[in-house]
Design an enzyme around this catalytic site. Sequence first.
Site, PDB file in Angstrom:
ATOM      1  N   ARG A 174     -15.300  -7.959 -38.603  1.00 38.71           N
ATOM      2  CA  ARG A 174     -14.862  -9.320 -38.291  1.00 38.71           C
ATOM      3  C   ARG A 174     -15.516 -10.313 -39.247  1.00 38.71           C
ATOM      4  O   ARG A 174     -14.865 -11.246 -39.724  1.00 38.71           O
ATOM      5  CB  ARG A 174     -15.197  -9.676 -36.840  1.00 38.71           C
ATOM      6  CG  ARG A 174     -14.395  -8.888 -35.821  1.00 38.71           C
ATOM      7  CD  ARG A 174     -14.741  -9.301 -34.405  1.00 38.71           C
ATOM      8  NE  ARG A 174     -14.265 -10.648 -34.084  1.00 38.71           N
ATOM      9  CZ  ARG A 174     -14.575 -11.294 -32.974  1.00 38.71           C
ATOM     10  NH1 ARG A 174     -15.396 -10.741 -32.085  1.00 38.71           N
ATOM     11  NH2 ARG A 174     -14.100 -12.520 -32.763  1.00 38.71           N
ATOM     12  N   CYS A 232     -21.366 -16.492 -33.237  1.00 36.96           N
ATOM     13  CA  CYS A 232     -20.532 -15.300 -33.104  1.00 36.96           C
ATOM     14  C   CYS A 232     -19.094 -15.769 -32.986  1.00 36.96           C
ATOM     15  O   CYS A 232     -18.697 -16.717 -33.665  1.00 36.96           O
ATOM     16  CB  CYS A 232     -20.968 -14.470 -31.898  1.00 36.96           C
ATOM     17  SG  CYS A 232     -20.922 -15.366 -30.328  1.00 36.96           S
TER      18      CYS A 232
END
Length: 275
Positions: A174, A232
């Site tokens: 990611r 995050c």
Amino acid sequence: MHPLIDVPALARSVRRDPPPVLLDVRWHLAGPPGIDSYRRGHLPGAVFVDLDRDVAGPPGPDGRHPLPDPGGFEAAMRRAGVSAGRQVVVYDDADSTAAARLWWTLRYFGHEHVRVLDGGFRAWRESQPVTAEEPAVKPGDFIARPGRLPVLDADGAAALAQAGVLLDARATERYRGETEPVDPVAGHIPGARNAPTLGNVGVDGRFLPPELLRERFAGLGATDAVDVGAYCGSGVTAAHEILALNLAGIPAALYVGSWSQWITDPEHPVATTEP
């Protein structure tokens, strides 16, 4: 107060009067609701706390899990029995990802006596009883006083990525923009360094020893001699990174809005290569 508690210490603590308030915050990003796990079995006396409803505000321009409204969070914690002078122990399934977000949020809103059960529900049930009985809860008197831990906004995160150390707690694929299963844009904040949060724990879900955490973070340039922050996807796993940094003796600020807020502004740059 040390932020972690192990199973033997908690088993002793729950036999005292008064016992700690136990909060079950099991949560799964793409799985079944945590309340289902709670109803099948939980620590005796534990109260379920919904991460989406109680520990975060509604998703929107501030991200998928923004800070909750102080009044709403205060009310949710009071319903769960949280009071200022009583120890709170929070837990999730095993790796403390969700538990760390509740730990951080309680600390941010001024509760000083919060600990995370290291290894979570999985570690507890190895040697201790569980129950499906839901306890009667005496409402607490917790007062939410925001601002007790450092936070970053988008501008602060961008600046820290250049002048200090900004850690991206998401999985490497990611971070690199190779895949993005949740948010509409893939990549990372330019200058951020990747530190997947699952690298903070062992296969049993328990945190690595402080010396190993310090070694891990030092390899990324994060020490107590520089300014450090973490983000995050939506500010959940990054709270786990903040907890791991705390265990390593490294103060750090949380970018609560994280990637899900960053990408709401089309002017924000997106990187896919490591700095």
